[in-house]
Design a protein around this motif. Structure first.
Motif, PDB file in Angstrom:
ATOM      1  N   LEU A  97       0.833  -1.205   0.000  1.00  0.00           N
ATOM      2  CA  LEU A  97       0.000   0.000   0.000  1.00  0.00           C
ATOM      3  C   LEU A  97       0.868   1.257   0.000  1.00  0.00           C
ATOM      4  O   LEU A  97       0.606   2.207  -0.741  1.00  0.00           O
ATOM      5  CB  LEU A  97      -0.938  -0.005   1.208  1.00  0.00           C
ATOM      6  N   ASN A  98       1.910   1.252   0.810  1.00  0.00           N
ATOM      7  CA  ASN A  98       2.830   2.404   0.839  1.00  0.00           C
ATOM      8  C   ASN A  98       3.487   2.626  -0.520  1.00  0.00           C
ATOM      9  O   ASN A  98       3.644   3.764  -0.965  1.00  0.00           O
ATOM     10  CB  ASN A  98       3.901   2.206   1.912  1.00  0.00           C
ATOM     11  N   LEU A  99       3.857   1.544  -1.182  1.00  0.00           N
ATOM     12  CA  LEU A  99       4.458   1.652  -2.511  1.00  0.00           C
ATOM     13  C   LEU A  99       3.451   2.236  -3.517  1.00  0.00           C
ATOM     14  O   LEU A  99       3.810   3.090  -4.341  1.00  0.00           O
ATOM     15  CB  LEU A  99       4.937   0.283  -2.982  1.00  0.00           C
ATOM     16  N   LEU A 100       2.200   1.794  -3.431  1.00  0.00           N
ATOM     17  CA  LEU A 100       1.171   2.336  -4.325  1.00  0.00           C
ATOM     18  C   LEU A 100       0.972   3.834  -4.094  1.00  0.00           C
ATOM     19  O   LEU A 100       0.833   4.606  -5.051  1.00  0.00           O
ATOM     20  CB  LEU A 100      -0.153   1.591  -4.138  1.00  0.00           C
ATOM     21  N   HIS A 101       0.949   4.237  -2.821  1.00  0.00           N
ATOM     22  CA  HIS A 101       0.821   5.676  -2.503  1.00  0.00           C
ATOM     23  C   HIS A 101       2.009   6.462  -3.068  1.00  0.00           C
ATOM     24  O   HIS A 101       1.839   7.522  -3.664  1.00  0.00           O
ATOM     25  CB  HIS A 101       0.733   5.895  -0.987  1.00  0.00           C
ATOM     26  N   TRP A 102       3.209   5.938  -2.855  1.00  0.00           N
ATOM     27  CA  TRP A 102       4.412   6.608  -3.336  1.00  0.00           C
ATOM     28  C   TRP A 102       4.353   6.750  -4.861  1.00  0.00           C
ATOM     29  O   TRP A 102       4.626   7.815  -5.412  1.00  0.00           O
ATOM     30  CB  TRP A 102       5.645   5.811  -2.912  1.00  0.00           C
ATOM     31  N   ASP A 103       3.984   5.669  -5.540  1.00  0.00           N
ATOM     32  CA  ASP A 103       3.906   5.698  -6.996  1.00  0.00           C
ATOM     33  C   ASP A 103       2.870   6.712  -7.476  1.00  0.00           C
ATOM     34  O   ASP A 103       3.110   7.451  -8.431  1.00  0.00           O
ATOM     35  CB  ASP A 103       3.557   4.297  -7.513  1.00  0.00           C
ATOM     36  N   LEU A 104       1.744   6.765  -6.793  1.00  0.00           N
ATOM     37  CA  LEU A 104       0.684   7.709  -7.160  1.00  0.00           C
ATOM     38  C   LEU A 104       1.183   9.152  -7.068  1.00  0.00           C
ATOM     39  O   LEU A 104       0.863   9.985  -7.908  1.00  0.00           O
ATOM     40  CB  LEU A 104      -0.533   7.518  -6.251  1.00  0.00           C
ATOM     41  N   GLU A 105       2.000   9.422  -6.050  1.00  0.00           N
ATOM     42  CA  GLU A 105       2.452  10.791  -5.811  1.00  0.00           C
ATOM     43  C   GLU A 105       3.709  11.181  -6.592  1.00  0.00           C
ATOM     44  O   GLU A 105       3.989  12.370  -6.745  1.00  0.00           O
ATOM     45  CB  GLU A 105       2.692  10.991  -4.319  1.00  0.00           C
ATOM     46  N   THR A 106       4.455  10.197  -7.089  1.00  0.00           N
ATOM     47  CA  THR A 106       5.730  10.554  -7.719  1.00  0.00           C
ATOM     48  C   THR A 106       5.845  10.206  -9.196  1.00  0.00           C
ATOM     49  O   THR A 106       6.484  10.943  -9.938  1.00  0.00           O
ATOM     50  CB  THR A 106       6.913   9.896  -6.974  1.00  0.00           C
ATOM     51  N   HIS A 107       5.293   9.089  -9.621  1.00  0.00           N
ATOM     52  CA  HIS A 107       5.513   8.637 -10.992  1.00  0.00           C
ATOM     53  C   HIS A 107       4.241   8.349 -11.790  1.00  0.00           C
ATOM     54  O   HIS A 107       4.339   7.965 -12.956  1.00  0.00           O
ATOM     55  CB  HIS A 107       6.360   7.357 -11.006  1.00  0.00           C
ATOM     56  N   MET A 108       3.106   8.488 -11.207  1.00  0.00           N
ATOM     57  CA  MET A 108       1.871   8.078 -11.849  1.00  0.00           C
ATOM     58  C   MET A 108       1.456   9.052 -12.938  1.00  0.00           C
ATOM     59  O   MET A 108       1.274  10.242 -12.674  1.00  0.00           O
ATOM     60  CB  MET A 108       0.755   7.997 -10.789  1.00  0.00           C
ATOM     61  N   PRO A 109       1.312   8.558 -14.161  1.00  0.00           N
ATOM     62  CA  PRO A 109       0.765   9.434 -15.194  1.00  0.00           C
ATOM     63  C   PRO A 109      -0.695   9.756 -14.871  1.00  0.00           C
ATOM     64  O   PRO A 109      -1.385   8.931 -14.264  1.00  0.00           O
ATOM     65  CB  PRO A 109       0.871   8.611 -16.482  1.00  0.00           C
TER      66      PRO A 109
ATOM     67  N   HIS B 111      -6.833   7.093 -11.579  1.00  0.00           N
ATOM     68  CA  HIS B 111      -8.107   6.493 -11.161  1.00  0.00           C
ATOM     69  C   HIS B 111      -7.919   5.007 -10.803  1.00  0.00           C
ATOM     70  O   HIS B 111      -8.380   4.554  -9.755  1.00  0.00           O
ATOM     71  CB  HIS B 111      -9.168   6.642 -12.258  1.00  0.00           C
ATOM     72  N   ALA B 112      -7.230   4.289 -11.661  1.00  0.00           N
ATOM     73  CA  ALA B 112      -6.994   2.864 -11.397  1.00  0.00           C
ATOM     74  C   ALA B 112      -6.164   2.678 -10.128  1.00  0.00           C
ATOM     75  O   ALA B 112      -6.451   1.798  -9.302  1.00  0.00           O
ATOM     76  CB  ALA B 112      -6.293   2.214 -12.588  1.00  0.00           C
ATOM     77  N   ARG B 113      -5.133   3.508  -9.956  1.00  0.00           N
ATOM     78  CA  ARG B 113      -4.286   3.399  -8.767  1.00  0.00           C
ATOM     79  C   ARG B 113      -5.098   3.706  -7.513  1.00  0.00           C
ATOM     80  O   ARG B 113      -4.967   3.044  -6.490  1.00  0.00           O
ATOM     81  CB  ARG B 113      -3.084   4.338  -8.867  1.00  0.00           C
ATOM     82  N   SER B 114      -5.979   4.687  -7.588  1.00  0.00           N
ATOM     83  CA  SER B 114      -6.825   5.027  -6.441  1.00  0.00           C
ATOM     84  C   SER B 114      -7.739   3.866  -6.062  1.00  0.00           C
ATOM     85  O   SER B 114      -7.956   3.601  -4.880  1.00  0.00           O
ATOM     86  CB  SER B 114      -7.660   6.266  -6.747  1.00  0.00           C
ATOM     87  N   GLU B 115      -8.252   3.179  -7.065  1.00  0.00           N
ATOM     88  CA  GLU B 115      -9.090   2.000  -6.786  1.00  0.00           C
ATOM     89  C   GLU B 115      -8.270   0.894  -6.124  1.00  0.00           C
ATOM     90  O   GLU B 115      -8.739   0.225  -5.208  1.00  0.00           O
ATOM     91  CB  GLU B 115      -9.741   1.493  -8.069  1.00  0.00           C
ATOM     92  N   GLN B 116      -7.035   0.705  -6.573  1.00  0.00           N
ATOM     93  CA  GLN B 116      -6.159  -0.293  -5.965  1.00  0.00           C
ATOM     94  C   GLN B 116      -5.874   0.055  -4.505  1.00  0.00           C
ATOM     95  O   GLN B 116      -5.907  -0.809  -3.623  1.00  0.00           O
ATOM     96  CB  GLN B 116      -4.844  -0.386  -6.745  1.00  0.00           C
ATOM     97  N   ILE B 117      -5.591   1.317  -4.259  1.00  0.00           N
ATOM     98  CA  ILE B 117      -5.309   1.784  -2.898  1.00  0.00           C
ATOM     99  C   ILE B 117      -6.523   1.576  -2.003  1.00  0.00           C
ATOM    100  O   ILE B 117      -6.409   1.095  -0.871  1.00  0.00           O
ATOM    101  CB  ILE B 117      -4.851   3.258  -2.915  1.00  0.00           C
ATOM    102  N   ALA B 118      -7.701   1.922  -2.497  1.00  0.00           N
ATOM    103  CA  ALA B 118      -8.919   1.766  -1.707  1.00  0.00           C
ATOM    104  C   ALA B 118      -9.176   0.297  -1.380  1.00  0.00           C
ATOM    105  O   ALA B 118      -9.517  -0.051  -0.239  1.00  0.00           O
ATOM    106  CB  ALA B 118     -10.109   2.364  -2.450  1.00  0.00           C
ATOM    107  N   LEU B 119      -9.015  -0.574  -2.363  1.00  0.00           N
ATOM    108  CA  LEU B 119      -9.245  -1.998  -2.154  1.00  0.00           C
ATOM    109  C   LEU B 119      -8.269  -2.574  -1.134  1.00  0.00           C
ATOM    110  O   LEU B 119      -8.656  -3.280  -0.201  1.00  0.00           O
ATOM    111  CB  LEU B 119      -9.125  -2.751  -3.482  1.00  0.00           C
ATOM    112  N   LEU B 120      -7.004  -2.247  -1.287  1.00  0.00           N
ATOM    113  CA  LEU B 120      -5.990  -2.773  -0.372  1.00  0.00           C
ATOM    114  C   LEU B 120      -6.157  -2.191   1.035  1.00  0.00           C
ATOM    115  O   LEU B 120      -6.014  -2.912   2.030  1.00  0.00           O
ATOM    116  CB  LEU B 120      -4.596  -2.495  -0.918  1.00  0.00           C
ATOM    117  N   SER B 121      -6.490  -0.921   1.131  1.00  0.00           N
ATOM    118  CA  SER B 121      -6.733  -0.297   2.440  1.00  0.00           C
ATOM    119  C   SER B 121      -7.884  -0.994   3.155  1.00  0.00           C
ATOM    120  O   SER B 121      -7.817  -1.260   4.362  1.00  0.00           O
ATOM    121  CB  SER B 121      -7.061   1.183   2.280  1.00  0.00           C
ATOM    122  N   SER B 122      -8.929  -1.283   2.422  1.00  0.00           N
ATOM    123  CA  SER B 122     -10.084  -1.977   2.995  1.00  0.00           C
ATOM    124  C   SER B 122      -9.703  -3.373   3.473  1.00  0.00           C
ATOM    125  O   SER B 122     -10.091  -3.803   4.566  1.00  0.00           O
ATOM    126  CB  SER B 122     -11.196  -2.063   1.944  1.00  0.00           C
TER     127      SER B 122
END
Length: 93
Positions: free
Chosen positions: A35-47, A52-63
């Motif tokens: 989850l931390n890696l997904l957050h980092w990627d969203l904030e630094t390298h995500m086109p 939107h897809a990354r946010s859904e992944q983060i939400a699913l994993l957080s849940s």
């Protein structure tokens, strides 16, 4: 205090219930690392098109992490080892 520490250290090394809880906790921790890696990627390298897809992944994993940490399965495993009201061990190594 020495008796408690000795009991806890012995339990960590030998008791199968502790090993089971430790393995379950490590799995939850691994999900948190992803989850931390997904957050980092969203904030630094995500086109922008992938946000939107990354946010859904983060939400699913957080849940999933929340469900595991608050599950009856986790509580039951923990209660087999310690008293949740006092924090004292229930089993001896």
């Amino acid at each position: 205090l020495w008796t408690f520490s000795y009991t806890l250290e012995t339990m960590k090394k030998t008791h199968p219930l502790f090993t089971e809880l430790k393995n379950f906790s490590q799995e939850i921790h691994t999900f948190g690392s992803v989850l931390n890696l997904l957050h980092w990627d969203l904030e630094t390298h995500m086109p922008p098109s992938g946000a939107h897809a990354r946010s859904e992944q983060i939400a699913l994993l957080s849940s999933r992490i929340h469900q595991e940490k608050t599950s009856a399965k986790f509580k039951t495993r923990l209660e087999k080892l310690i008293s949740l009201s006092s924090g004292k061990p229930k089993v001896k190594g």
